[in-house]
Motif scaffolding. Structure first.
Motif, mmCIF file in Angstrom:
data_model
loop_
_atom_site.group_PDB
_atom_site.id
_atom_site.type_symbol
_atom_site.label_atom_id
_atom_site.label_comp_id
_atom_site.label_asym_id
_atom_site.label_seq_id
_atom_site.Cartn_x
_atom_site.Cartn_y
_atom_site.Cartn_z
ATOM 1 N N ASP A 1 39.797 3.798 48.155
ATOM 2 C CA ASP A 1 40.833 4.775 47.838
ATOM 3 C C ASP A 1 42.216 4.253 48.211
ATOM 4 O O ASP A 1 43.195 4.439 47.467
ATOM 5 C CB ASP A 1 40.565 6.087 48.578
ATOM 6 N N MET A 2 42.312 3.586 49.349
ATOM 7 C CA MET A 2 43.589 3.040 49.791
ATOM 8 C C MET A 2 44.097 1.982 48.815
ATOM 9 O O MET A 2 45.283 1.960 48.460
ATOM 10 C CB MET A 2 43.446 2.435 51.200
ATOM 11 N N LEU A 3 43.202 1.128 48.344
ATOM 12 C CA LEU A 3 43.592 0.074 47.404
ATOM 13 C C LEU A 3 43.956 0.650 46.040
ATOM 14 O O LEU A 3 44.928 0.215 45.411
ATOM 15 C CB LEU A 3 42.466 -0.954 47.275
ATOM 16 N N VAL A 4 43.203 1.616 45.583
ATOM 17 C CA VAL A 4 43.521 2.255 44.299
ATOM 18 C C VAL A 4 44.876 2.953 44.374
ATOM 19 O O VAL A 4 45.696 2.866 43.450
ATOM 20 C CB VAL A 4 42.395 3.241 43.908
ATOM 21 N N ASP A 5 45.136 3.635 45.490
ATOM 22 C CA ASP A 5 46.410 4.341 45.646
ATOM 23 C C ASP A 5 47.605 3.387 45.704
ATOM 24 O O ASP A 5 48.729 3.770 45.366
ATOM 25 C CB ASP A 5 46.394 5.190 46.918
ATOM 26 N N SER A 6 47.355 2.142 46.119
ATOM 27 C CA SER A 6 48.452 1.186 46.337
ATOM 28 C C SER A 6 48.640 0.195 45.203
ATOM 29 O O SER A 6 49.563 -0.621 45.251
ATOM 30 C CB SER A 6 48.193 0.401 47.639
ATOM 31 N N THR A 7 47.768 0.223 44.193
ATOM 32 C CA THR A 7 47.796 -0.807 43.158
ATOM 33 C C THR A 7 47.603 -0.208 41.762
ATOM 34 O O THR A 7 47.505 1.004 41.592
ATOM 35 C CB THR A 7 46.677 -1.847 43.387
ATOM 36 N N PHE A 8 47.496 -1.087 40.784
ATOM 37 C CA PHE A 8 47.229 -0.734 39.388
ATOM 38 C C PHE A 8 45.807 -0.241 39.177
ATOM 39 O O PHE A 8 45.485 0.366 38.148
ATOM 40 C CB PHE A 8 47.418 -1.977 38.504
ATOM 41 N N ALA A 9 44.906 -0.526 40.124
ATOM 42 C CA ALA A 9 43.468 -0.427 39.894
ATOM 43 C C ALA A 9 42.968 1.014 39.905
ATOM 44 O O ALA A 9 43.530 1.901 40.562
ATOM 45 C CB ALA A 9 42.710 -1.241 40.934
ATOM 46 N N ASP A 10 41.867 1.210 39.197
ATOM 47 C CA ASP A 10 41.154 2.486 39.206
ATOM 48 C C ASP A 10 39.867 2.406 40.012
ATOM 49 O O ASP A 10 39.321 3.436 40.426
ATOM 50 C CB ASP A 10 40.788 2.899 37.772
ATOM 51 N N THR A 11 39.369 1.180 40.215
ATOM 52 C CA THR A 11 38.075 1.017 40.871
ATOM 53 C C THR A 11 38.026 -0.324 41.603
ATOM 54 O O THR A 11 38.753 -1.266 41.252
ATOM 55 C CB THR A 11 36.931 1.123 39.842
ATOM 56 N N VAL A 12 37.147 -0.409 42.610
ATOM 57 C CA VAL A 12 37.057 -1.597 43.468
ATOM 58 C C VAL A 12 35.596 -1.914 43.749
ATOM 59 O O VAL A 12 34.790 -1.006 43.994
ATOM 60 C CB VAL A 12 37.785 -1.369 44.817
ATOM 61 N N PHE A 13 35.259 -3.202 43.727
ATOM 62 C CA PHE A 13 33.947 -3.665 44.193
ATOM 63 C C PHE A 13 34.199 -4.620 45.345
ATOM 64 O O PHE A 13 34.996 -5.568 45.216
ATOM 65 C CB PHE A 13 33.166 -4.382 43.087
#
Length: 392
Positions: free
Chosen positions: A79-91
């Motif tokens: 959630d932190m990475l999605v909130d801070s970047t272009f991304a919608d999802t992370v693996f």
């Protein structure tokens, strides 16, 4: 007789037993100023209390459960990475190499699900480094990386670094993606100009090709922005992250848009350790610190100071140093003397640097490097140059 540790590394005869911020302590007591930070890994320095506390607290609760179950720390970091970047999802992965592997699978699966199963080829650039797995060395097939390891995984087309016309000419109805480092690390600290990054994004938009950015080394605040591509306002479809995200704990990630990741459904990829509670607790502490108010502006201010002082250093030592290149705290000094001689002389001055291609030494310090440590680094680099000239 073969050593008990497989002899694939050419190691310096140094035995570090402790780290404190930007310093490494050898077992004989010598204190080395570390401008390598474990090859851009110890983003917050060695033994940073924030990271140590996060690791210790989580280690006393739960280390590992596998991805058969929900992992709150993993969800929070995603959630932190999605909130801070272009991304919608992370693996989450354990390394940058594993991130490369998933990115290759992701872009190929994307086109398979779009009804274009022949669209599997990927354009890469000379001087690139994307890891040491079979897919990663096929993507960046320098002789030292691939010799003796054939047959290589097919489907990669390498074009000259900086040649946008060659990149454009290489795009066809079989190209799934373009994979590029915004700043090449192993290749010698080569920064892709903003205009070229924008040209690649436009090319991908026009042809439907996915843009994959490898920010394993240049990401996580290294250039003064959270990710290097932010400088030119271009966003990727897929991005590879590792090194600094764990601050020294093995952690990596693939960030993607919902569209680019649409083919990766349940069962298409997995990892036993990736995103476990321990790694993600550390990642939360590291990413939280880097994204905190005021942190990245300080990185930009201090890295500009270092760059200014390095330019003067090079001008004062023309027999040894030639030029400075890079961005933020991802800097390279192109040497006139052999970069291995400079590296060795720096060890004698209790200074850690990292070699790279094109006769470059890399300076990849902790993002917490202080002004006093910057001054000390310049002093030791100056002494290093004099030692090289003397042949000592």
């Amino acid at each position: 007789m073969i050593p008990s540790v497989l002899p694939t590394y050419s190691r310096a005869p140094l035995h570090f037993v402790k780290g404190e911020g930007s310093w490494l302590i050898e077992e004989d007591g010598r204190r080395f100023l570390d401008l390598g930070s474990g090859i851009a890994v110890a983003a917050l320095g060695h033994s940073n209390p924030v990271v140590v506390d996060a690791l210790t607290e989580q280690a006393q609760k739960l280390w590992h459960v596998s991805n058969l179950y929900e992992i709150p720390q993993q969800q929070a970091l995603a959630d932190m990475l999605v909130d801070s970047t272009f991304a919608d999802t992370v693996f989450f992965t354990n390394s940058g190499t594993e991130a490369t592997e998933l990115a290759v699978k992701m872009v190929r699966k994307y086109w398979y699900e779009k009804g274009q199963p022949d669209r599997v080829e990927i354009i890469t650039f000379t001087g690139a480094f994307h890891g040491r797995s079979s897919a990663a060395i096929a993507a960046a097939p320098s002789e030292k990386m691939v010799k003796g390891f054939g047959p290589l995984l097919p489907g990669f087309h390498q074009v000259p670094w900086g040649d946008m016309e060659a990149a454009k000419a290489a795009v066809s109805d079989k190209i799934a993606a373009i994979l590029v480092e915004p700043v090449q690390g192993e290749g010698g600290i080569n920064v892709m100009p903003d205009a070229d990054m924008k040209a690649l994004r436009q090319l991908c938009d026009e042809t439907g090709t996915l843009l994959v950015l490898d920010e394993i080394q240049c990401g996580m605040g290294r250039t003064g922005r959270l990710f290097a591509h932010e400088w030119c306002g271009v966003t990727p479809d897929v991005m590879l992250v590792a090194k600094g995200i764990g601050g020294g704990f093995p952690l990596g990630a693939v960030l993607a848009t919902e569209e680019a990741a649409s083919g990766m459904v349940a069962g298409t990829h997995g990892s036993t350790y990736g995103g476990n509670p321990l790694g993600c607790a550390v990642g939360l502490a590291v990413v939280g610190a880097i994204t905190a108010d005021g942190f990245l502006p300080e990185v930009r201010r201090k890295s500009a100071l270092l760059r200014q002082k390095l330019e003067c250093l090079v001008a004062e030592n023309p027999e040894v140093y030639e030029s400075v290149r890079g961005s933020g705290f991802m800097l390279g000094i192109k040497c006139k003397a052999s970069n291995t001689d400079v590296l060795t002389a720096a060890y004698a001055e209790e200074l850690i640097t990292v070699p790279a291609a094109d006769n470059v030494i890399r300076l990849l310090p902790a993002l917490t490097l202080s002004e006093d440590e910057i001054a000390e680094a310049i002093t030791r680099l100056d002494k290093t140059a004099r030692r090289v000239v003397k042949g000592a």
